[in-house]
Design an enzyme around this catalytic site. Structure first.
Site, PDB file in Angstrom:
ATOM      1  N   TRP A  50       1.340   5.558  -1.913  1.00 32.49           N
ATOM      2  CA  TRP A  50       1.164   6.476  -3.036  1.00 32.49           C
ATOM      3  C   TRP A  50       2.170   6.256  -4.147  1.00 32.49           C
ATOM      4  O   TRP A  50       1.972   6.757  -5.260  1.00 32.49           O
ATOM      5  CB  TRP A  50       1.217   7.917  -2.538  1.00 32.49           C
ATOM      6  CG  TRP A  50      -0.150   8.492  -2.341  1.00 32.49           C
ATOM      7  CD1 TRP A  50      -1.069   8.075  -1.425  1.00 32.49           C
ATOM      8  CD2 TRP A  50      -0.758   9.553  -3.091  1.00 32.49           C
ATOM      9  NE1 TRP A  50      -2.215   8.826  -1.551  1.00 32.49           N
ATOM     10  CE2 TRP A  50      -2.047   9.747  -2.555  1.00 32.49           C
ATOM     11  CE3 TRP A  50      -0.332  10.364  -4.132  1.00 32.49           C
ATOM     12  CZ2 TRP A  50      -2.921  10.718  -3.053  1.00 32.49           C
ATOM     13  CZ3 TRP A  50      -1.209  11.329  -4.619  1.00 32.49           C
ATOM     14  CH2 TRP A  50      -2.489  11.495  -4.086  1.00 32.49           C
ATOM     15  N   TYR A  84       0.817  -1.215   0.000  1.00 32.66           N
ATOM     16  CA  TYR A  84       0.000   0.000   0.000  1.00 32.66           C
ATOM     17  C   TYR A  84       0.852   1.267   0.000  1.00 32.66           C
ATOM     18  O   TYR A  84       1.812   1.359   0.762  1.00 32.66           O
ATOM     19  CB  TYR A  84      -0.917   0.042   1.236  1.00 32.66           C
ATOM     20  CG  TYR A  84      -1.783   1.279   1.291  1.00 32.66           C
ATOM     21  CD1 TYR A  84      -3.000   1.311   0.623  1.00 32.66           C
ATOM     22  CD2 TYR A  84      -1.372   2.429   1.959  1.00 32.66           C
ATOM     23  CE1 TYR A  84      -3.791   2.451   0.639  1.00 32.66           C
ATOM     24  CE2 TYR A  84      -2.152   3.573   1.974  1.00 32.66           C
ATOM     25  CZ  TYR A  84      -3.370   3.573   1.317  1.00 32.66           C
ATOM     26  OH  TYR A  84      -4.151   4.709   1.331  1.00 32.66           O
TER      27      TYR A  84
HETATM   28  N1  LIG Z   1      -1.697  10.296  11.543  1.00 33.79           N
HETATM   29  C1  LIG Z   1      -2.080  10.144  10.277  1.00 33.79           C
HETATM   30  N2  LIG Z   1      -1.577   9.140   9.536  1.00 33.79           N
HETATM   31  C2  LIG Z   1      -1.964   9.001   8.248  1.00 33.79           C
HETATM   32  C3  LIG Z   1      -2.920   9.863   7.672  1.00 33.79           C
HETATM   33  C4  LIG Z   1      -3.442  10.916   8.489  1.00 33.79           C
HETATM   34  O1  LIG Z   1      -4.299  11.708   8.038  1.00 33.79           O
HETATM   35  N3  LIG Z   1      -2.992  11.032   9.769  1.00 33.79           N
HETATM   36  N4  LIG Z   1      -3.307   9.692   6.365  1.00 33.79           N
HETATM   37  C5  LIG Z   1      -3.199   8.350   5.821  1.00 33.79           C
HETATM   38  C6  LIG Z   1      -3.412   8.360   4.378  1.00 33.79           C
HETATM   39  S1  LIG Z   1      -4.921   8.963   3.850  1.00 33.79           S
HETATM   40  C7  LIG Z   1      -2.530   7.846   3.498  1.00 33.79           C
HETATM   41  S2  LIG Z   1      -2.985   7.751   1.844  1.00 33.79           S
HETATM   42  C8  LIG Z   1      -1.233   7.300   3.927  1.00 33.79           C
HETATM   43  C9  LIG Z   1      -0.101   7.588   2.940  1.00 33.79           C
HETATM   44  O2  LIG Z   1       0.979   6.780   3.204  1.00 33.79           O
HETATM   45  P1  LIG Z   1       2.014   6.364   2.035  1.00 33.79           P
HETATM   46  O3  LIG Z   1       1.316   6.287   0.736  1.00 33.79           O
HETATM   47  O4  LIG Z   1       2.741   5.174   2.508  1.00 33.79           O
HETATM   48  O5  LIG Z   1       2.957   7.645   2.060  1.00 33.79           O
HETATM   49  P2  LIG Z   1       4.050   8.138   1.040  1.00 33.79           P
HETATM   50  O6  LIG Z   1       4.966   9.007   1.820  1.00 33.79           O
HETATM   51  O7  LIG Z   1       3.447   8.742  -0.164  1.00 33.79           O
HETATM   52  O8  LIG Z   1       4.833   6.802   0.659  1.00 33.79           O
HETATM   53  C10 LIG Z   1       5.132   6.420  -0.632  1.00 33.79           C
HETATM   54  C11 LIG Z   1       6.533   5.823  -0.659  1.00 33.79           C
HETATM   55  O9  LIG Z   1       6.781   5.325  -1.959  1.00 33.79           O
HETATM   56  C12 LIG Z   1       8.110   5.679  -2.343  1.00 33.79           C
HETATM   57  N5  LIG Z   1       8.166   5.699  -3.807  1.00 33.79           N
HETATM   58  C13 LIG Z   1       7.804   6.705  -4.630  1.00 33.79           C
HETATM   59  N6  LIG Z   1       7.990   6.361  -5.912  1.00 33.79           N
HETATM   60  C14 LIG Z   1       8.491   5.104  -5.915  1.00 33.79           C
HETATM   61  C15 LIG Z   1       8.888   4.196  -6.960  1.00 33.79           C
HETATM   62  O10 LIG Z   1       8.786   4.477  -8.135  1.00 33.79           O
HETATM   63  N7  LIG Z   1       9.352   2.974  -6.569  1.00 33.79           N
HETATM   64  C16 LIG Z   1       9.457   2.613  -5.264  1.00 33.79           C
HETATM   65  N8  LIG Z   1       9.916   1.394  -4.994  1.00 33.79           N
HETATM   66  N9  LIG Z   1       9.091   3.452  -4.273  1.00 33.79           N
HETATM   67  C17 LIG Z   1       8.610   4.669  -4.589  1.00 33.79           C
HETATM   68  C18 LIG Z   1       8.317   7.020  -1.715  1.00 33.79           C
HETATM   69  O11 LIG Z   1       9.694   7.330  -1.617  1.00 33.79           O
HETATM   70  C19 LIG Z   1       7.612   6.860  -0.369  1.00 33.79           C
HETATM   71  O12 LIG Z   1       8.482   6.394   0.619  1.00 33.79           O
HETATM   72  O13 LIG Z   1      -0.900   7.846   5.214  1.00 33.79           O
HETATM   73  C20 LIG Z   1      -1.914   7.612   6.180  1.00 33.79           C
HETATM   74  N10 LIG Z   1      -1.439   7.982   7.495  1.00 33.79           N
HETATM   75  N1  LIG Z   2      -0.324  18.660   0.141  1.00 33.10           N
HETATM   76  C1  LIG Z   2      -0.882  17.453   0.282  1.00 33.10           C
HETATM   77  N2  LIG Z   2      -2.114  17.215  -0.219  1.00 33.10           N
HETATM   78  C2  LIG Z   2      -2.693  15.997  -0.049  1.00 33.10           C
HETATM   79  C3  LIG Z   2      -2.026  14.951   0.611  1.00 33.10           C
HETATM   80  C4  LIG Z   2      -0.726  15.232   1.149  1.00 33.10           C
HETATM   81  O1  LIG Z   2      -0.095  14.366   1.783  1.00 33.10           O
HETATM   82  N3  LIG Z   2      -0.198  16.482   0.964  1.00 33.10           N
HETATM   83  N4  LIG Z   2      -2.603  13.712   0.721  1.00 33.10           N
HETATM   84  C5  LIG Z   2      -3.709  13.364  -0.152  1.00 33.10           C
HETATM   85  C6  LIG Z   2      -4.447  12.218   0.410  1.00 33.10           C
HETATM   86  S1  LIG Z   2      -3.788  10.655   0.243  1.00 33.10           S
HETATM   87  C7  LIG Z   2      -5.604  12.343   1.074  1.00 33.10           C
HETATM   88  S2  LIG Z   2      -6.355  10.947   1.729  1.00 33.10           S
HETATM   89  C8  LIG Z   2      -6.246  13.658   1.229  1.00 33.10           C
HETATM   90  C9  LIG Z   2      -6.797  13.852   2.646  1.00 33.10           C
HETATM   91  O2  LIG Z   2      -7.815  14.775   2.654  1.00 33.10           O
HETATM   92  P1  LIG Z   2      -8.502  15.121   4.041  1.00 33.10           P
HETATM   93  O3  LIG Z   2      -8.654  13.916   4.839  1.00 33.10           O
HETATM   94  O4  LIG Z   2      -9.726  15.912   3.770  1.00 33.10           O
HETATM   95  O5  LIG Z   2      -7.366  16.082   4.641  1.00 33.10           O
HETATM   96  P2  LIG Z   2      -6.862  16.515   6.067  1.00 33.10           P
HETATM   97  O6  LIG Z   2      -5.781  17.497   5.783  1.00 33.10           O
HETATM   98  O7  LIG Z   2      -6.546  15.372   6.931  1.00 33.10           O
HETATM   99  O8  LIG Z   2      -8.093  17.254   6.728  1.00 33.10           O
HETATM  100  C10 LIG Z   2      -8.836  18.266   6.054  1.00 33.10           C
HETATM  101  C11 LIG Z   2      -9.415  19.244   7.054  1.00 33.10           C
HETATM  102  O9  LIG Z   2     -10.282  18.563   7.961  1.00 33.10           O
HETATM  103  C12 LIG Z   2     -10.168  19.150   9.237  1.00 33.10           C
HETATM  104  N5  LIG Z   2     -10.639  18.224  10.254  1.00 33.10           N
HETATM  105  C13 LIG Z   2      -9.960  17.225  10.860  1.00 33.10           C
HETATM  106  N6  LIG Z   2     -10.747  16.588  11.758  1.00 33.10           N
HETATM  107  C14 LIG Z   2     -11.955  17.197  11.713  1.00 33.10           C
HETATM  108  C15 LIG Z   2     -13.210  16.998  12.398  1.00 33.10           C
HETATM  109  O10 LIG Z   2     -13.379  16.113  13.236  1.00 33.10           O
HETATM  110  N7  LIG Z   2     -14.230  17.820  12.058  1.00 33.10           N
HETATM  111  C16 LIG Z   2     -14.104  18.808  11.123  1.00 33.10           C
HETATM  112  N8  LIG Z   2     -15.177  19.542  10.847  1.00 33.10           N
HETATM  113  N9  LIG Z   2     -12.947  19.024  10.481  1.00 33.10           N
HETATM  114  C17 LIG Z   2     -11.889  18.229  10.761  1.00 33.10           C
HETATM  115  C18 LIG Z   2      -8.698  19.497   9.341  1.00 33.10           C
HETATM  116  O11 LIG Z   2      -8.493  20.539  10.271  1.00 33.10           O
HETATM  117  C19 LIG Z   2      -8.352  19.908   7.921  1.00 33.10           C
HETATM  118  O12 LIG Z   2      -8.434  21.292   7.760  1.00 33.10           O
HETATM  119  O13 LIG Z   2      -5.311  14.712   0.976  1.00 33.10           O
HETATM  120  C20 LIG Z   2      -4.654  14.555  -0.287  1.00 33.10           C
HETATM  121  N10 LIG Z   2      -3.950  15.780  -0.549  1.00 33.10           N
HETATM  122 MO   LIG Z   3      -4.888   9.116   1.470  1.00 31.64          MO
END
Ligand SMILES: Nc1nc2c(c(=O)[nH]1)N[C@H]1C(S)=C(S)[C@@H](COP(=O)(O)OP(=O)(O)OC[C@H]3O[C@@H](n4cnc5c(=O)[nH]c(N)nc54)[C@H](O)[C@@H]3O)O[C@H]1N2
Ligand SMILES: Nc1nc2c(c(=O)[nH]1)N[C@H]1C(S)=C(S)[C@@H](COP(=O)(O)OP(=O)(O)OC[C@H]3O[C@@H](n4cnc5c(=O)[nH]c(N)nc54)[C@H](O)[C@@H]3O)O[C@H]1N2
Ligand SMILES: [Mo]
Length: 808
Positions: free
Chosen positions: A155, A153
């Site tokens: 990105w 899993y």
């Molecule tokens: N506390 C907290 N934790 C969260 C979240 C949160 O809101 N709060 N959000 C969650 C969410 S929604 C998500 S989607 C996850 C994201 O978690 P991840 O998707 O695991 O995060 P990334 O840092 O994008 O990790 C991608 C990795 O792939 C590597 N990579 C990039 N390109 C390549 C390639 O071509 N080949 C190989 N082999 N590797 C590559 C990058 O260097 C990087 O280390 O985190 C989750 N964790």
């Molecule tokens: N720059 C950047 N953009 C990204 C990503 C990244 O890593 N970097 N990750 C991408 C990915 S994989 C995902 S899943 C999306 C995530 O998208 P989201 O899950 O929507 O993003 P977050 O930044 O976790 O939160 C969005 C807003 O929700 C608010 N929030 C948090 N908890 C609560 C709550 O209980 N109630 C209310 N009303 N608001 C709350 C936070 O303060 C924040 O302003 O973002 C995507 N976009």
């Molecule tokens: Mo995500």
């Protein structure tokens, strides 16, 4: 200062001196008369390419990437692209294949608890691949295919072909199968819930009511979670245009009133002149139920809509009115839970009923304990308003959580590398990884099914970083000690790579050829290789092809195509799909030379569920009733008290309502402004944002002064699960009682590999809770965590997160 100003990004040159092709007969004819691209000297090349962060032009001098400029047709490029030259050559790149020292000597007899602690030994590629193939054979023979976890899993990176996670899946599928994952961290609770209510996940993945429809018809946008420009900087698979900010500005210009309900006041509140209504985290469902209560009791609910298009309201109503439990879910009740004034709630309900209203609920709300509820509440509220299926009205879940989701999908999509057919049918909800590793054989519930965890002996990961993304990383550290073999493919020494037995250095998008395309965008980009691979990095495809060779199925893996062969093949299939849509895509050579293809703008006044509204019989939803299910008999029959048959207020175990002396603050870990998760944490933009090298944490002035904290201080963020050091920003942009930090800092423990060690760098997952949102979805619940913060005095340990580990 806006991030964009930090690097002084100027708009690039205008496109009209370059040749590009529009799909479609007339467009092709007009393109034929336009100019060829004019690149400078061969040694000083400018190449257009794409990435999750959008398209950009890369300047390559003497074989080195020296600078990048945004794609000139992108109205809101992200400053993050400026990180590319630095991270490409950063010292954190993995130079050679390597193995953990004692594992190389003892393999399965080495102690898995030493992962992350030990030095590495350099290998050459042949040795490394021989060892990887041996381990795949050994584990298969000893324990069978259900002992491989190769879901991988993450990105990864943009590009349709070099999708390393899918390549991992395909290799292990050919090897006889692997345990895969289900759902995602992004909207795992929502995506399990919505099909029960609406028959599909269209309200997440689109198409849903388009921005142009909103601009024309909407009068009020109520955003639970607010709008977040920071999140709209990325699109999975890349994009030619960042459109979210553009559309929000058009909404503002059209005079649409916009309200951000959010514990945090994000940038756009000021930029767009929105109303900010702070709320206690995890309490939105109470606010939604109270809005419904007001609509009902003040006879503002559209009961004719409810009658014709929904089922189950007769079950939801007694709960709303308090007939079933003695507690009406009125505005006074919600005011106590949410700390949003009761009068404001009642006024909002009246305003929503009086005007064309769009409800936008962010993904973040469901990344929590009982995270299904605020999404179910969104559907209930929209149903009572009765505007579902009307232009500019109703609801949607992905308008601002990410760029491009409200874009109607293209008619033509470029297929990606295929993951193949996995003979093993066992899958786990993705956020249950530590449960799986710690509790083999244990049963668990998921969406009405009883399943049990496999006994994993080998993990292979490419394209994800579980040691940033998973909750309660101390628990994951204990779980990660269990398997006999861990292989990680990575360009950089991420925390996960450092915790592998065998590390294989992978190329980035800049070091290989690919095609960039996303269904959320009109462009198809050539992604030409910009520079030679750094160090001994190899493409994941070549790594897997050579592994497959050793295992006897190379041709099945490669289908006898090399990199360019695959690009031709995938593009060729897109061309075939185009023909079926009456579009002519240029041939591959022309596409590759021009660098891009632009597709026609899709229909822009699309309205989600308009067809259902027009004829609910002919366009019945794929729910058991064919209608919107405000009460789901199917979910109710599962008997889960953590997800009953209707939208319900369920009090999380950790939220401000249960704050105590030890953990008085609610932590929100949002998505980062300056990176994509952990990607680019090693880049200049993220590094410049740190405070004394630590990830910034926002704290309200009252909470800060109580702790003697000022902006610029370093503090310890902790609870019983763990601790990390953060840099403090004192700001009234968070409401009292709430601390906000961005996820993704590379963990940097004082004692690497030791559970419970202090993380010096500020990763929130040291303190988040590793529990499923509910038995229905078992999704990530990172947003339900109570914490304490205290000032750190005295000398600080050095940050070593980006230093390569010791090589023996
Ligand atoms: N506390 C907290 N934790 C969260 C979240 C949160 O809101 N709060 N959000 C969650 C969410 S929604 C998500 S989607 C996850 C994201 O978690 P991840 O998707 O695991 O995060 P990334 O840092 O994008 O990790 C991608 C990795 O792939 C590597 N990579 C990039 N390109 C390549 C390639 O071509 N080949 C190989 N082999 N590797 C590559 C990058 O260097 C990087 O280390 O985190 C989750 N964790
Ligand atoms: N720059 C950047 N953009 C990204 C990503 C990244 O890593 N970097 N990750 C991408 C990915 S994989 C995902 S899943 C999306 C995530 O998208 P989201 O899950 O929507 O993003 P977050 O930044 O976790 O939160 C969005 C807003 O929700 C608010 N929030 C948090 N908890 C609560 C709550 O209980 N109630 C209310 N009303 N608001 C709350 C936070 O303060 C924040 O302003 O973002 C995507 N976009
Ligand atoms: Mo995500």
């Amino acid at each position: 200062m806006a991030v964009r100003d930090l690097f002084g990004i100027a708009r690039g040159p205008s496109l009209d001196r370059r040749r590009f092709l529009l799909a479609g007969g007339a467009a092709a004819a007009c393109a034929a008369s336009s100019l060829k691209p004019s690149f400078a000297l061969p040694n000083d090349r400018e190449l257009l390419t794409s990435s999750h962060w959008g398209a950009f032009r890369a300047r390559v001098v003497d074989g080195r990437l020296v600078s990048v400029a945004p794609f000139e047709r992108d109205p809101f490029p992200t400053a993050m692209i400026q990180n590319f030259p630095a991270i490409l050559y950063d010292k954190s790149r993995i130079a050679k294949p390597m193995a953990r020292k004692s594992w190389l000597e003892k393999r399965e007899k080495s102690d898995g608890a030493d992962r992350g602690k030990e030095a590495f030994v350099e290998l050459d590629w042949d040795q490394a691949l021989d060892i990887a193939a041996e381990e795949m054979q050994r584990v298969k023979a000893a324990y069978g295919n259900e002992s491989f976890y190769a879901a991988s899993y993450g990105w990864a990176s943009g590009g349709r072909f070099h999708a390393c996670d899918e390549m991992t899946n395909r290799l292990y599928a050919l090897h006889g199968g692997y345990v895969d994952d289900l759902t995602n961290y992004s909207f795992g609770a929502g995506m399990v819930l919505l099909p029960h209510l609406l028959g599909s996940n269209q309200a997440i993945g689109g198409p849903f009511t388009t921005w142009p429809s909103l601009v024309r018809h909407t009068k009020l946008i109520v955003m639970f979670g607010g709008a977040t420009f920071k999140n709209a900087q990325v699109t999975w698979g890349g994009s030619g245009e960042h459109t979210t900010e553009k559309w929000l500005r058009q909404c503002q210009a059209a005079g649409i009133e916009m309200i951000a309900i959010n514990p945090v006041r994000e940038d756009e509140v000021g930029v767009l002149g929105m109303e900010w209504r702070p709320i206690r985290p995890n309490s939105d469902i109470a606010l939604m139920l109270a809005l419904c209560h007001t609509l009902l009791t003040e006879h503002l609910a559209d009961l004719a809509f409810v009658e014709r298009y929904t089922v189950g309201f007769e079950r939801a109503r007694p709960y709303l009115l308090g007939e079933s439990d003695g507690q009406p879910k009125d505005a006074d009740w919600a005011a106590e839970l949410t700390e949003v004034p009761a009068d404001w709630i009642r006024d909002l309900a009246r305003k929503m009923a009086a005007r064309r209203t769009m409800i936008m609920t962010a993904w973040s709300l469901q990344r929590a304990r009982y995270g299904e509820q605020p999404w179910w509440g969104t559907v209930l509220l929209a149903a009572l308003l009765g505007q579902i299926g009307l232009p500019g009205g109703g609801f949607g879940f992905s308008y601002t959580s990410i760029n491009g989701y409200a874009f109607p999908p293209n008619n033509v999509s470029v297929p990606g590398f295929s993951r193949g057919r996995n003979p093993v049918k066992l899958r786990i909800p993705v956020a249950r990884i530590a449960d799986m590793l710690l509790q083999p054989g244990q049963p668990f519930e998921f969406n009405g099914r009883r399943m049990s965890y496999p006994d994993i002996r080998m993990i292979h990961w490419a394209g994800g970083n579980p040691f940033h993304h998973h909750q309660d990383l101390n628990r994951l550290t204990r779980a990660w000690a269990k398997p006999e073999t861990v292989i990680v493919q990575e360009p950089w020494w991420t925390p996960t790579a450092r915790r592998a037995d065998l590390v294989l250095p992978a190329t980035t998008t800049m070091e290989r050829n690919d095609i960039g395309a996303s269904p959320r965008d009109r462009y198809i980009f050539a992604m030409p290789q910009l520079v030679a691979p750094v160090g001994e990095a190899r493409n994941d495809f070549d790594i897997y092809a050579d592994l497959a060779e050793r295992l006897g199925y190379r041709a099945d893996f490669t289908e006898n195509r090399d990199e360019m062969g695959w690009l031709r093949h995938l593009y060729g299939r897109a061309r075939e799909r185009a023909v079926a849509e009456g579009l002519v895509l240029p041939d591959f050579e022309t596409f590759w030379e021009d660098g891009l293809v632009v597709m026609p703008r899709p229909e822009d006044q699309y309205v989600y569920l308009a067809d259902f509204r027009a004829d609910p019989e002919a366009n019945a939803l794929r729910t058991p009733s064919g209608r919107i299910e405000l009460f789901s008999e199917k979910i109710a029959a599962m008997g889960y008290d953590d997800c009953p048959g209707q939208a319900t207020w369920l009090e999380p175990e950790e939220w401000l309502g249960r704050a105590n002396e030890d953990t008085p603050l609610h932590l929100i870990s949002s998505h980062p402004q300056h990176r994509l998760h952990s990607q680019m944490d090693n880049g200049p933009l993220a590094r410049a944002s740190k405070i004394q090298g630590r990830e910034p944490l926002w704290l309200h002035p009252d909470d800060a002064s109580e702790r003697g904290l000022e902006t610029g201080d370093v503090a310890r963020l902790f609870n019983a699960r763990g601790a990390c050091q953060v840099g403090v920003i004192v700001s009234d942009r968070v409401r009292p009682g709430v601390a906000m930090i961005h996820e993704g800092a590379w963990i940097d423990p004082l004692e690497p590999g030791v559970p419970g060690s202090l993380d010096k760098h500020g990763n929130p997952n040291l303190v988040t809770w590793d529990i499923g949102s509910s038995r229905l979805s078992q999704a990530c619940a990172a947003q339900s965590a109570l914490v304490q913060i205290e000032k750190t005095d005295g000398p600080l340990p050095d940050i070593t997160a980006y230093d390569p580990p010791e090589v023996a």
